[in-house]
Design an enzyme around this catalytic site. Structure first.
Site, PDB file in Angstrom:
ATOM      1  N   LYS A  78     -30.025  48.589  51.058  1.00 28.39           N
ATOM      2  CA  LYS A  78     -30.616  49.700  50.311  1.00 28.39           C
ATOM      3  C   LYS A  78     -31.211  50.760  51.232  1.00 28.39           C
ATOM      4  CE  LYS A  78     -31.545  47.642  45.837  1.00 28.39           C
ATOM      5  NZ  LYS A  78     -32.526  47.558  44.745  1.00 28.39           N
ATOM      6  N   SER A 138     -27.455  38.565  40.480  1.00 29.36           N
ATOM      7  CA  SER A 138     -27.963  39.776  41.125  1.00 29.36           C
ATOM      8  C   SER A 138     -27.716  39.665  42.627  1.00 29.36           C
ATOM      9  CB  SER A 138     -29.457  39.936  40.843  1.00 29.36           C
ATOM     10  OG  SER A 138     -30.151  38.777  41.258  1.00 29.36           O
ATOM     11  N   LEU A 139     -27.911  40.757  43.340  1.00 30.01           N
ATOM     12  CA  LEU A 139     -27.646  40.777  44.779  1.00 30.01           C
ATOM     13  C   LEU A 139     -28.931  40.622  45.582  1.00 30.01           C
ATOM     14  CD1 LEU A 139     -25.097  43.723  45.056  1.00 30.01           C
ATOM     15  CD2 LEU A 139     -24.585  41.312  45.435  1.00 30.01           C
ATOM     16  N   LYS A 166     -23.631  51.349  46.077  1.00 32.56           N
ATOM     17  CA  LYS A 166     -24.441  50.612  45.096  1.00 32.56           C
ATOM     18  C   LYS A 166     -24.902  51.613  44.042  1.00 32.56           C
ATOM     19  CE  LYS A 166     -28.090  47.322  44.348  1.00 32.56           C
ATOM     20  NZ  LYS A 166     -28.533  48.009  43.113  1.00 32.56           N
ATOM     21  N   CYS A 222     -59.628  30.829  41.918  1.00 32.45           N
ATOM     22  CA  CYS A 222     -60.734  30.338  41.102  1.00 32.45           C
ATOM     23  C   CYS A 222     -60.292  28.966  40.606  1.00 32.45           C
ATOM     24  CB  CYS A 222     -60.992  31.271  39.924  1.00 32.45           C
ATOM     25  SG  CYS A 222     -62.051  30.541  38.653  1.00 32.45           S
TER      26      CYS A 222
END
Length: 676
Positions: free
Chosen positions: A315, A81-82, A115, A427
């Site tokens: 993007k 993936s990029l 893209k 916790c």
């Protein structure tokens, strides 16, 4: 017969030419009616002369059989993936990293592309003929969609032109035009079927439809964004752009919006130009992709396990919507981390309905100064992840109640402790907290840990709620009668689970360490720890200094590991798992061998197929003990490919690259010699 054959061949060539102009060059040189007339002529002739139908005929893109399921298929090399950025600074940091990894005086140019918001696939051609296609999947293994991909008109079944490699891998995006998406949803409305939420989902669903004929009807489009030659072409190509243009010459569609940029200004101008055109395009895009153009530099810069270092997705800014905050719930994670989640009135962004978003930590709640019923702004970061951007305080009611991060665990009521360094609130009740217990048990028996077939979250939740299990040890004492009393668990399924629990006892140190669920210790880190210590007792008695010596294990993870094994209850549980439950770590049987004297020392080895004498895990363990380096992917740097029965594509890839190949008999002989 000869005249019929000639007529068929002539029609086929004409139709393939028209398809090339239409799908690859986006030029319509014939009317739809004329095309349909010629197509029908070819179809009728081939129907009467079936022996004359080749696999690349235009008529072979319709009428395929219905698939029952999609089989898994391994990629020749990982489909990574990029890395993403949403601003200019992110791009500049990316360029700075590249400059560091190469000589600054070397010329640097980038290939910038759209893209596309589609489904990534890989297509293999052999001797110019389409032979297979697969989805990205997990990057290493995808779904075999060969029958469906051949129904996409823009994917040529046979390449044209010269210098076509013996084997070629094409990678790109399958997508649906917005106009076709609207038509499809109108059709669904008429038939009272469910809507597709967006063009990408429609493309993904159409690509994976069990009936390839439905895929053909959906008018999907393919666009190439990269390729790999397994055997060099006659003409050596030196840039990514040259490769794309070569693909275009072979009839493979490539989007025309591609520019070569040599400066930051040129890249930013291209980004702005595409951002302005975005809403006028008939297909969805979510940014541009910036790639180092030189193939030599790409190789030099390299990749991480997740993404290439020589490319980045720049993007567009995320779209935003205003809504009302209804509630914030505090979830307890597997390691006890408390994560606030905002719930709000549903909003529709980029084709997806969103009603909740993670607030990550206490700092985010304080930054936003959240109150119940606040008017808030929501976006999809990267057009994917829901995010609460800000609060419109001017709309807040005077009596609005402020949202306060709890001081006690919302599940077990234990006081929460804050880790300032990690910026996390936890916790620390561990397995005494039901929320942590359920998730920790599911993690312990998950695929990359001590995998138990059929033991999913629902069954584990019910076992915990009925008090049948409290920790991993209890699972090894379960009987089928315990499982039968659960919902949807019959005699057959219960026996299957019990048998799988018995089998999972035989595991590796890496899987066992990962199964313990120590904060920060993922699969890769667990492997590094196992390789460093070899034996469990050495790990359990290690100190901070030793842990800090392990490559890839930082200060925080070292402290987490040390603290885990310093806790008496954890040590007791680990000892009981080994001694009472009977977990057997294969790694403990590794012979003490002087690895530097072995045939496999420092050799990069890839495995394929099923082996008679060993399981895959056992063989990996033996080879690692002999000093080998195990890899999942074949490359020119691979020293040996070891193959068993039912070997896959790695075998042929190794042959193409002249990698030394070792069969099972040779392997057994080499291992016996070296262990004597």
């Amino acid at each position: 017969m000869t005249s019929t054959k000639d007529k068929i061949e002539k029609l086929r060539k004409i139709l393939l030419k028209y398809e090339y102009f239409y799908h690859t060059l986006n030029q319509s040189i014939i009317s739809d009616a004329e095309y349909d007339y010629l197509f029908r002529q070819l179809y009728e002739l081939e129907l009467k002369n079936k022996e004359l139908i080749p696999s690349d005929s235009p008529t072979q893109k319709v009428g395929s059989h219905i698939l029952q399921k999609f089989k898994k298929i391994k990629h020749f090399s990982p489909m990574l993936s990029l890395e993403n950025t949403f601003d200019v600074n992110g791009y500049l940091n990316f360029k700075k990293r590249i400059k560091k990894s190469i000589h600054n005086n070397e010329p640097l140019s980038f290939c910038c592309e759209l893209k596309l918001d589609g489904v990534a696939i890989s297509i293999i051609y052999e001797e110019g003929i389409f032979v297979r296609a697969a989805t990205r999947g997990d990057g290493f293994e995808g779904e075999n969609i060969t029958s469906n991909a051949r129904m996409i008109d823009s994917i040529p079944l046979k390449l044209k032109g010269i210098d076509i490699p013996k084997r070629l891998e094409i990678r790109g995006e399958v997508f649906m035009l917005k106009s076709n998406f609207i038509k499809l949803n109108k059709k669904y409305k008429l038939n009272q079927n469910k809507y597709f939420s967006n063009p990408r989902n429609a493309a993904a669903g159409s690509l994976r439809h069990i009936d390839p004929n439905i895929t053909a009807e959906r008018k999907l489009i393919f666009s190439c964004h990269g390729c790999d030659f397994f055997v060099k072409t006659n003409k050596e190509l030196t840039t990514h752009y040259q490769r794309l243009m070569k693909c275009l010459s072979w009839g493979i569609p490539v989007n025309k919006e591609i520019v070569i940029c040599s400066s930051d200004i040129e890249i930013i101008q291209f980004y702005k130009k595409i951002a302005q055109k975005r809403n006028f395009l008939d297909f969805d895009i979510d940014g541009i992709v910036i790639k180092v153009n030189s193939l030599e530099l790409q190789k030099k810069i390299g990749s991480t396990t997740k993404s290439p270092r020589w490319a980045i997705a720049f993007k567009f800014s995320p779209k935003e919507r205003i809504t009302t905050l209804n509630d914030v719930k505090f979830q307890v994670g597997r390691t006890g981390v408390i994560t606030p989640v905002a719930y709000f009135n549903p909003v529709y962004i980029s084709g997806v309905m969103i009603s909740k978003a993670s607030l990550h930590n206490k700092n985010e709640i304080e930054r936003l100064n959240l109150h119940f019923n606040d008017t808030i702004t929501i976006c999809r970061s990267g057009d994917v992840i829901p995010r609460l951007l800000n609060v419109i305080e001017i709309r807040r009611c005077d009596n609005a109640k402020k949202i306060i991060f709890p001081s006690f665990c919302p599940v077990c009521n234990t006081e929460l402790l804050e880790n300032i360094e990690e910026k996390l609130i936890r916790c620390h009740s561990g397995l005494t907290c039901d929320a942590q217990k359920k998730q920790a048990l599911y993690h312990f028996f998950s695929k990359k840990s001590l995998y138990v077939v059929g033991l999913g979250p629902k069954i584990i939740n019910e076992l915990v709620e009925k008090g049948l299990v409290k920790n991993p040890i209890d699972f090894f004492y379960l009987k089928d009668i315990d499982l039968i009393q659960l919902k949807n668990v019959g005699k057959r399924k219960s026996i299957k689970i019990i048998n799988s629990i018995k089998k999972c006892k035989k595991t590796t140190l890496k899987c066992f360490i990962y199964a313990l669920g120590i904060p920060g210790v993922g699969e890769v880190v667990a492997g590094k720890i196992a390789n460093y210590f070899i034996k469990l007792d050495k790990l359990m008695n290690s100190n901070i200094l030793e842990l800090n010596c392990i490559s890839g294990v930082g200060k925080i993870i070292s402290n987490n590991i040390f603290n885990y094994f310093s806790t008496i209850s954890n040590r007791e549980m680990v000892v009981k798992l080994i001694k009472q439950a009977g977990i057997f770590l294969n790694d403990q049987e590794i012979h003490k061998i002087n690895s530097e004297k072995t045939y496999f020392f420092n050799k990069k080895i890839v495995l394929t197929g099923v082996f008679k004498s060993f399981s895959r895990i056992e063989l990996k363990t033996i080879l690692l003990s002999l000093g080998a380096k195990i890899s999942n992917n074949i490359s020119r740097k691979t020293d040996f490919l070891i193959y068993g029965n039912n070997f896959g594509s790695k075998f042929f890839r190794a042959k193409d690259l002249d990698v030394k190949i070792i069969n099972q008999e040779e392997l057994n002989s080499l291992i016996r010699i070296k262990e004597q």
